[in-house]
Design an enzyme around this catalytic site. Sequence first.
Site, mmCIF file in Angstrom:
data_model
loop_
_atom_site.group_PDB
_atom_site.id
_atom_site.type_symbol
_atom_site.label_atom_id
_atom_site.label_comp_id
_atom_site.label_asym_id
_atom_site.label_seq_id
_atom_site.Cartn_x
_atom_site.Cartn_y
_atom_site.Cartn_z
ATOM 1 N N ASP A 287 0.861 -1.256 0.015
ATOM 2 C CA ASP A 287 0.016 -0.007 -0.258
ATOM 3 C C ASP A 287 0.931 1.143 -0.016
ATOM 4 O OD1 ASP A 287 -3.092 0.481 1.559
ATOM 5 O OD2 ASP A 287 -2.180 1.766 0.003
HETATM 6 C C1 GLC Z 1 -4.150 4.534 -0.312
HETATM 7 C C2 GLC Z 1 -5.242 3.238 0.179
HETATM 8 C C3 GLC Z 1 -5.246 2.096 -1.005
HETATM 9 C C4 GLC Z 1 -5.302 2.604 -2.457
HETATM 10 C C5 GLC Z 1 -3.696 3.081 -2.122
HETATM 11 C C6 GLC Z 1 -3.324 3.840 -3.890
HETATM 12 O O1 GLC Z 1 -3.633 4.928 0.842
HETATM 13 O O2 GLC Z 1 -4.930 2.733 1.298
HETATM 14 O O3 GLC Z 1 -6.531 1.494 -0.564
HETATM 15 O O4 GLC Z 1 -5.369 1.490 -3.327
HETATM 16 O O5 GLC Z 1 -3.327 4.160 -1.371
HETATM 17 O O6 GLC Z 1 -4.284 4.995 -3.889
#
Ligand code: GLC
Length: 740
Positions: A287
């Site tokens: 993430d």
């Molecule tokens: C965010 C979220 C995740 C998302 C990623 C990319 O922090 O936690 O769900 O897909 O970053 O945007």
Amino acid sequence: MKHIVRVITVLLSLFVTAAGLAQPYAQKDFSMEVDSVLNLMTLEEKIGQLNQLSSNERFTGPVIQNTNQLEQVREGKVGSFLNITRPDILVQYQEAAMQSRMGIPLLFALDVIHGMKTIFPIPLGEAASFDLALMESSAQIAALEASAYGLHWTFAPMIDVSRDARWGRVMEGAGEDTWYNSQVAVVRVKGFQGEDYTDAKTVMACAKHFVAYSAAIAGKDYNTVDISRNSLWEVYFPPFKAALDAGVATFMNSFNDLDGMPATGNKYLQTDILKGKWNYQGFIVSDWNSIAEMIQHRVAENPKVAAKLAITAGNDMDMVSLAYITHLKDLVEEGIVSEGRIDDSVRRILLKKFELGLFEDPYRYFSRTKELEDESIIANYRSVARDAGRKSIVLLKNENKVLPILDTKKSTSIALVGPLMKSQRDMLGAWAGRGETKDVVTVYEGIEHALPNTKITYIEGYNLENNELIALPDLSKFDVIIVAVGERHNESGEARSKVDINIKASQQELVKRLKSSGKPVVALVMGGRPVVFSEMEPFADAILMTWWLGTEAGNAIADVLTGKYNPSAKLPMSFPGHLGQVPVYYNYKSTGRPWNPERRYTFGYIDHTILPAYPFGYGLSYTDFEIAAPVLDKGRYAMGETITITTSVENKGQVKGKETVQLYIQDVVSSLTRPIIEFRGFEQVELNPGEKRTVRFVLTDKDLGFYNAETQFVTEPGEFKVFVGNSSQNLQEISFVLSE
Ligand code: GLC
């Protein structure tokens, strides 16, 4: 050199095709092509494939500015981007990738959570429809639009079982039940990916957030998760296994630590279970910046150690932290990380690029942008969004049949109260892709359009910025008052946890004041989570949970208010009657002192019931349904035999409607404690007045199983109960014995 790579890959694929093995990409075995490319790559180029950058167009996490991106791409230092949403820019970045030595195409991703341009109800709202085909369709449309923009990959579905409404991200999932989250995970994966995600009209899906992120202590986003191994297997793992079995192309790990190790650096989760026991062949993306954030978790002194932890644990792609691109080469050269481990991650990523046909044609997703302006296509998508919206609205209360409001002489004058009636942005909610506010049908517009013979008067009622009440005019001339209350678009979603999930006191006070007119009051409750509104509840004759319904919000709400659509949705997550109950969910365990408000030493509170205001599976209709007691085809079953449960549902009312008949089970005595009831099936039945339909559920012993003390999935012989009804709190039961 890049021409050599492309010549090889094209020749190989021609060979495969010539050999009569022409198949959709997904069925092809590209291992030969992948290895041929891998063997030509330098270590730096391999590591470049593990590096994902975000555009500077939008940030979906703490801002990490990154410049000279095209130069980095040309140098082979980037394998993927997220957050680029302009087709012309996507083409530009892909062209830069073709100028690199290896000419390996980029993967482009975005959080397409509930729509790309046509925005659907938030996932929690759509889950209330209990219409799996609908959820698959909306994901399919989202994929059609996303791929028409040139995107290959969405970071969805979010399949975190959510029990704590203080956590802002409950809006992104399918609520509190594990079994139902698993069903929804499957259809959303299939919607995004189709039968073959290498079709350029689909996108790769991503099962997230692996794992148990929603169990953050006290609902505080990013907080520690401290759950038992049994809960991990019983509650949080199953939707991810369901997504994997449905062929989800990618996984994303989660921010939280579990058993003391952040998921990004957690070998048990990523290598032992996901890639090992479950034999997952796709790749895992971290993430946002979660690799580097292992420093903040204080399990890594610096980004180099963080990179080592993550790659060793099985994380394949680094979302925006730059830890991999900065440190993996040194870690390999120092013998701390093997090049073989890097190769495994690169293979997994290259395989997806081959399967998507990007080596054959890096621009194959860039041919449909004109669809985005095609009026007939847009109209079709919007009609599906409108249907999804009205099927997501939960009727929580309808005293004296105040609803529906018919466009006849009897309702000559209606007041529409509250600025959310005229808000476009708030209807899109969070994670609204490339949804455009200007496209949204407001509630005011929807109702005005649906009731041409009715006088509509708008009353502001409260200030949307500071929620201060605004003096009300004389209300005596109105036949019905409809008021919109609840959360704004930025009150649920990521980094939107709350200590207080009550509807604002001023808004609840407004409902009371409106009711002092003596007129029927209908409350539209909006938001991204279960909210508490016990103060206003007695003063509203009718209450609808309308979530955030997206582009067609106003029309969907009007369809329900006017009875054009008889509400059929059911709550996928319990609504607390008091903040202090949170987390409250239907499938709690008996405990040694089961709840009994008449007795002191029992499970519960002295100042409030343990029951929610509105339970999982609850939702009313404009008609009345009668569900018969369940009947079994016999009273004793052997393992392996099917168990048939028969009931019936009858429409006892005056209008056509749809009922969701629900099935729950109970393992009366088991080797570990199990919930008092467990959701195991549902069937939606649409009936005309007076019509009656038989409903049958067929279970096997597998449906009765659970993870035992050794985390083995078992079904234990003994007595079981099955329950049928229209909510988790309105059930009829029958027992049977399951023998070895
Ligand atoms: C965010 C979220 C995740 C998302 C990623 C990319 O922090 O936690 O769900 O897909 O970053 O945007």
